[in-house]
Design an enzyme around this catalytic site. Structure first.
Site, PDB file in Angstrom:
ATOM      1  N   LYS A  75       0.884  -1.288  -0.007  1.00 36.82           N
ATOM      2  CA  LYS A  75       0.000   0.081   0.089  1.00 36.82           C
ATOM      3  C   LYS A  75       0.923   1.314  -0.164  1.00 36.82           C
ATOM      4  CE  LYS A  75      -4.119   1.839   2.512  1.00 36.82           C
ATOM      5  NZ  LYS A  75      -4.849   1.885   3.727  1.00 36.82           N
ATOM      6  N   SER A 150      -9.755   1.901   2.601  1.00 34.11           N
ATOM      7  CA  SER A 150      -8.799   2.645   1.820  1.00 34.11           C
ATOM      8  C   SER A 150      -7.749   1.705   0.962  1.00 34.11           C
ATOM      9  CB  SER A 150      -8.277   3.614   2.455  1.00 34.11           C
ATOM     10  OG  SER A 150      -7.294   2.957   3.648  1.00 34.11           O
ATOM     11  N   SER A 174     -10.217  -0.395   6.659  1.00 34.90           N
ATOM     12  CA  SER A 174      -9.593  -0.354   5.522  1.00 34.90           C
ATOM     13  C   SER A 174      -8.739  -1.550   4.903  1.00 34.90           C
ATOM     14  CB  SER A 174      -8.551   1.013   5.603  1.00 34.90           C
ATOM     15  OG  SER A 174      -9.001   2.075   5.585  1.00 34.90           O
TER      16      SER A 174
END
Ligand SMILES: [Mg+2]
Ligand SMILES: [Zn+2]
Lengths: 474, 100, 475
Positions: A75, A150, A174
């Site tokens: 990420k 996210s 997330s």
């Protein structure tokens, strides 16, 4: 796609090579990244260099590590030396960190090959990956829908078979919510189990890094590699990484599971029925399931949307155009900072900074932030009471399957409600896992959530594995 | 029902946070933040007088490190990332007032 | 200075002191003054995204040592973020202690016997440093500023006194006593000129017995002299303002050393809203008894006690001698003094030579043994060396090292024989018959006149005491 565990065995055993595995991953990325917008940056050269080193070590007969030659997606809120790290924000565009996040160091030590940085909602604020300055990520299972957020990019990387595993971060859901929407297993570990050093903070007291994988074993292997005390993070738990992979096949015989009414309340019918089927599957495997109600969970969303923005407003103050990232010039330093931040942050980030600044400001602190911290106390106590009765909690991960682009962007509150089932765990600092279990509307995957007390990751993976088997997955 | 927030408050908060908002954004944010705060009213009615706040999930204490020097970063690696530098320092436009 | 018309000043001081640790408060970068710009920086003290603070144990030790010296209560404490935007602050917040400081309460006794209460002494981090380009080099009128983050994250303790100080002289005495304690506990080097000790003063005025008036805070006073001048100036400004019918506004004021006056920096209305909240990246600090005992066991004898011990060796100490004692204590020179006194050297001589000659050569003090110091002073006291010669020997011992006897020989410091001194005295009496007869009539002050003449004639080779002995034998 081959699992991470099998990949590592093949690479270490010489039946495959790290370079071969890497090229296979890179070719899928080349094939699908334009369409899905999963990676913001692919580090081909770095990954190839790393893979060659691993192959040389294998050739010399060295043991490389539990993730030998396994390609992994990262990420883009995790720092990696020299690799552009943006948090999907204009304000950081072009920044290359001079240091590695602890998890990156640990991955490399374990033989994994980070191949690049994945898209996210800007600064991890969102539930659909639509809030990225670099465009949304599409759900590989249905590109007209969001992958969740996210950590949407990291979820999509695994769902699209680009990499067998990936790392995300979970502040209010997330990891678990995109895992649910992309048909993956995703875990938010106990707060402090994984070092946050090098994770660009959204809300420090809630953030945790965690794994995405296609099966419980891979997720457990990955978490084992990144977990364990780190002296660079004061909030890191003072103990070594637990053994998790050995617990994956332990089953749930004799486990007491609480089906939480508040964790299915308001969920779509297909989601609710998946949870009910999961309950039966656990019972059939030997668990004893009771229904219970934890009314405090209803307050989670309110507390979260004050605590997280409050911390974020302070964490994101440093993006001021002075030391790194982008700057918009102006006459004086205050005007420069204001112009830089105004141009650099997207609407959702501004909204949360504003909310957090307001909640902390003189005159409102007690009514909002202070009250939210007390609700957090209540939440922790409620969990404790529940775990006096049961070993695990069961519910839905998210109220619906993957939704369509734009369907929740006009009303922030409706987007925030996507996290209503995942937030309580973050407030309590406890672990939870989302496991794919059946499909719903349009044949899209549904995520079932298992929650446990601090340090119960092994128990959660075992229960997750039971659901995987019941769901007919290898 | 009106927003629990006034426009001027939102403008003040934007200034504190070093953000400038257009009139339209001010309008929109006043409404949207108002919705979140309204949702938070479910907390304000609770009597939590005697409840201790929790800022942090677990009660670790006394996490300290030894006072031993570690390598710092290479200066040029850091300065090369900065928007503007001069004389090995980070350059900024003029500062209007002394630190508070 | 005393204020006119029954006015009284009320002063409280906030002293920021940098701690003398090897590394910064939350990272392993060196805590050193004067390094090349931006060489002691890392992800943590530069506030890079993702970096996290870890507290320096030694900083906690030193904070507790300060608290113990100030009779404070050491209690479980927490860290907060103080949020405001400023370019020399890398995270745009300062980590500081807020409602639960490590040290609370306490007091400091001053040499004049007065006591100033301590409200708290808490840990926090320092900021970077800006240089201003264009204009006058000051912040106002500059076009551009350059920031060096070497100082960013250096550990500080902020010591806040109660509003107990009633004169600028007392404020100065408080600051200098506090400084002596910081030096003695090795918490700080107390170098105000390098900014390692910085003082803000809260000043208000009132008619004696009335409630406190509105206070103004004067920022960043960087010498004891500025502290004293700024307080006097500010108190007088407030008195004049009130007497002219004005009202004191609560505000932060800047002291201009050159103009000798304070001016408004920020009014109460412009005050920042710091949005303090618990620092989520740090855990609570609660030093247990064992940790506290370890620090307490390492506490040195404090300056007040050492001063008492040294003063007790003087009979009716003069103001000048007390000042000299202060210097000896500040510079840790009393082992020399005590050793010499134990060897029979008179206390005033030992203290004077330490406060002057040793203080002047303090950077080379390791070269000098207590024995060499004592031997030199014994020679001086016996009249074998003149004062000038003794000072010269001490200078040589500090700059080159060696043995006092060898230095005396190599410099040819052979004391005038009493015959030749007697002859010189005889001759000077002949040349100054008037003064001699007045001396013989009982004007003792003239002894110094003759000593001066002898010194001049012998180019400082004579010993003052021997001269007086010669004079008295002829009186
Ligand atoms: Mg302070
Ligand atoms: Zn540092």
């Amino acid at each position: 796609m081959k699992s991470a565990q099998q990949t590592a065995l093949d690479v270490q055993g010489g039946t495959s090579s790290a370079l071969e595995e890497l090229e296979r991953a890179l070719s899928v990325v080349r094939e699908r990244n334009d369409e899905l917008n999963v990676f913001l940056h692919v580090d081909q050269d770095g990954a190839r260099a790393l893979a060659s080193t691993i192959d040389e070590r294998v050739a010399r007969g060295e043991y490389v590590g539990p993730l030998a030659g396994v390609p992994i997606a990262i990420k883009d809120n995790l720092c990696q030396v020299g690799i552009p790290t943006t948090c999907s924000s204009r304000i950081l565009e072009g920044w290359r960190p001079p240091y590695n996040a602890t998890v990156i160091d640990r991955l490399i030590t374990a033989g994994a090959v980070p191949i690049g940085k994945t898209n996210l909602d800007e600064f991890a604020m969102g539930s659909s990956t639509e809030n990225s300055a670099f465009g949304p990520t599409r759900n590989p299972l249905d590109p007209t829908r969001v992958p969740g957020g996210s950590s949407g990019g990291s979820a999509a990387a695994v769902a699209a078979d680009m990499t067998p595993i990936s790392l995300g971060s979970d502040t209010g859901g997330s990891i678990r919510q995109p895992a649910a929407l992309c048909g993956l297993i995703g875990m938010k570990p106990t707060y402090g189990l994984v070092s946050r050093y090098g994770l660009i903070a959204f809300a420090s007291s809630l953030d945790q890094i965690g794994p995405f994988a296609k099966n419980a074993m891979d997720a457990a292997l990955l978490l084992e590699v990144i977990a364990g005390h780190d002296p660079m993070d004061s909030t890191s738990l003072p103990e070594p990484s637990p053994s998790l992979a050995t617990h994956v096949n332990s089953g749930v015989v004799g486990q007491r599971v609480g089906l939480v009414r508040e964790l299915i309340e308001g969920a779509d019918e297909d989601v609710e029925s998946a949870v009910v089927r999961a309950r039966s599957a656990l019972e059939e495997a030997g668990a004893k399931v009771v229904e219970l109600s934890i009314p405090e969970f209803r307050l989670g969303l309110s507390a979260y949307y004050l605590i997280a923005p409050a911390e974020a407003s302070s964490n994101l103050a440093r993006f001021d155009g002075v030391r790194y990232g982008n700057r918009v010039d102006a006459e004086d330093v205050t005007a420069m900072m204001e112009a830089t931040r105004t141009a650099g942050f997207g609407a959702e980030v501004k909204r949360r900074i504003m909310l957090g600044t307001y909640a902390l400001s003189a005159g409102y602190f007690d009514a909002y932030y202070g009250q939210a911290l007390k609700v957090r106390t209540q939440m922790i106590a409620a969990f404790r009471r529940a775990y006096e009765q049961v070993d695990l909690l069961l519910g839905a991960t998210t109220p619906s399957v993957a939704f369509e682009f734009g369907s929740k962007t006009s009303n922030p509150m409706s987007m925030y409600l996507s996290d209503v089932f995942t937030i309580p765990t973050n407030l309590a600092g406890e672990p939870a896992v989302s496991v794919p279990f059946g499909t719903g509307e349009a044949g899209l995957p549904i995520g079932v959530q298992l929650l446990g007390p601090a340090r119960s990751e092994g128990r959660l993976f075992a229960a997750a594995r039971v659901l995987e088997i019941a769901d007919g997955r290898p | 029902m009106g927003s629990p927030l006034r426009r001027e408050e939102v403008a003040h908060v934007a200034k504190l946070a070093r953000l400038s908002l257009s009139e339209d954004e001010l309008e929109l944010f006043t409404e949207q933040l108002g919705q979140v705060l309204e949702h938070a009213n479910d907390m304000s009615s609770l009597d939590l007088k005697d409840v201790e706040p929790t800022a942090h999930p677990f009660g670790l204490i006394n996490v300290v490190r030894d006072d031993v020097v570690r390598a710092s970063l290479e200066r040029n690696a850091v300065l090369s990332q900065a928007p503007d530098t001069q004389d090995d320092r980070f350059a900024v436009p003029r500062i209007m007032g002394e630190a508070p | 200075m005393t204020l006119p018309n029954g006015w009284e000043m009320v002063v409280g001081l906030e002293v920021h002191t940098e701690l003398k640790t090897a590394t910064k408060m939350f990272c392993g970068c060196a805590n050193s003054f004067g390094a090349e710009a931006n060489t002691n920086i890392c992800p943590v003290c530069l506030g890079l995204p993702g970096a996290l603070p870890v507290l320096n144990r030694r900083a906690v030790d030193l904070a507790m040592a300060i608290g113990m010296a100030l009779h404070s209560t050491i209690a479980p404490s927490t860290f907060h973020r103080k949020n405001y935007f400023y370019p020399d602050m890398p995270k745009d917040f300062q980590i500081s202690q807020y409602d639960l400081p490590i040290n609370s309460g306490g007091y400091l006794d001053l040499p004049d016997g007065s006591r100033v209460s301590i409200e708290r002494a808490h840990l926090e981090e320092d900021t970077g440093k800006s240089t201003h380009l264009g204009g006058s080099g000051r912040i106002h009128g500059a076009d551009r500023s350059l920031v060096d983050y070497n100082r960013s994250g250096v550990p500080l303790v902020e010591i806040v006194s109660g509003p107990d100080i009633r004169s600028s002289a007392q404020a100065r005495a408080y600051a200098s006593e506090l400084r002596a304690i910081l030096i003695a506990t090795s918490a700080s080097d107390g170098r105000m000129e390098e900014g390692s000790m910085r003082i803000d003063a809260n000043v208000s005025v009132r008619q004696r017995g009335e409630p406190f008036g509105t206070r103004c805070e004067i920022k960043n006073l960087n010498s004891l002299r500025s502290l004293q001048r700024a307080i006097d100036h500010e108190a007088l400004r407030q008195v004049e303002l009130i007497e002219e019918g004005g009202v004191v506004r609560q505000e932060t004021r800047h002291w201009d050393e050159n103009q000798g006056e304070t001016s408004t920096m920020r009014t109460k209305e412009e005050a920042e809203d710091y949005r303090y909240f618990r620092e989520p990246d740090l855990v609570d600090l609660a030093p247990d008894q064992q940790w506290q005992d370890r620090v307490r066991a390492a506490q040195p004898v404090l300056p007040a006690q050492r001063r008492r011990e040294l003063v007790s060796r003087l009979v009716d100490a003069t103001e000048a001698q007390l000042d000299a004692v202060g210097v000896v204590i500040d510079l840790n020179l009393e082992p020399f003094v005590h050793a010499a006194i134990d060897d029979g050297v008179e206390a005033p001589l030992a203290i004077a030579r330490a406060a002057n000659e040793l203080a002047a050569g303090i950077d080379d003090i390791e070269r000098l043994s207590q024995e060499a110091f004592s031997l030199t002073l014994q020679m001086e006291q016996r009249g074998e060396l003149s004062a000038t010669q003794a000072k010269s020997v001490l200078g040589e011992l500090l700059s080159q090292g060696g043995d006092p006897g060898d230095i005396v020989r190599s410099k040819g410091f052979v004391q005038l024989s009493s015959d030749s001194l007697g002859a010189t005295v005889e001759q000077l009496i002949e040349e100054h018959r008037d003064e001699w007869s007045r001396y013989c009539d009982g004007d003792d002050k003239l002894a110094q006149f003759f000593v001066g003449l002898v010194m001049k004639a012998t180019k400082g080779q004579a010993n003052g005491k021997s001269v007086i002995a010669e004079l008295q034998s002829r009186r």
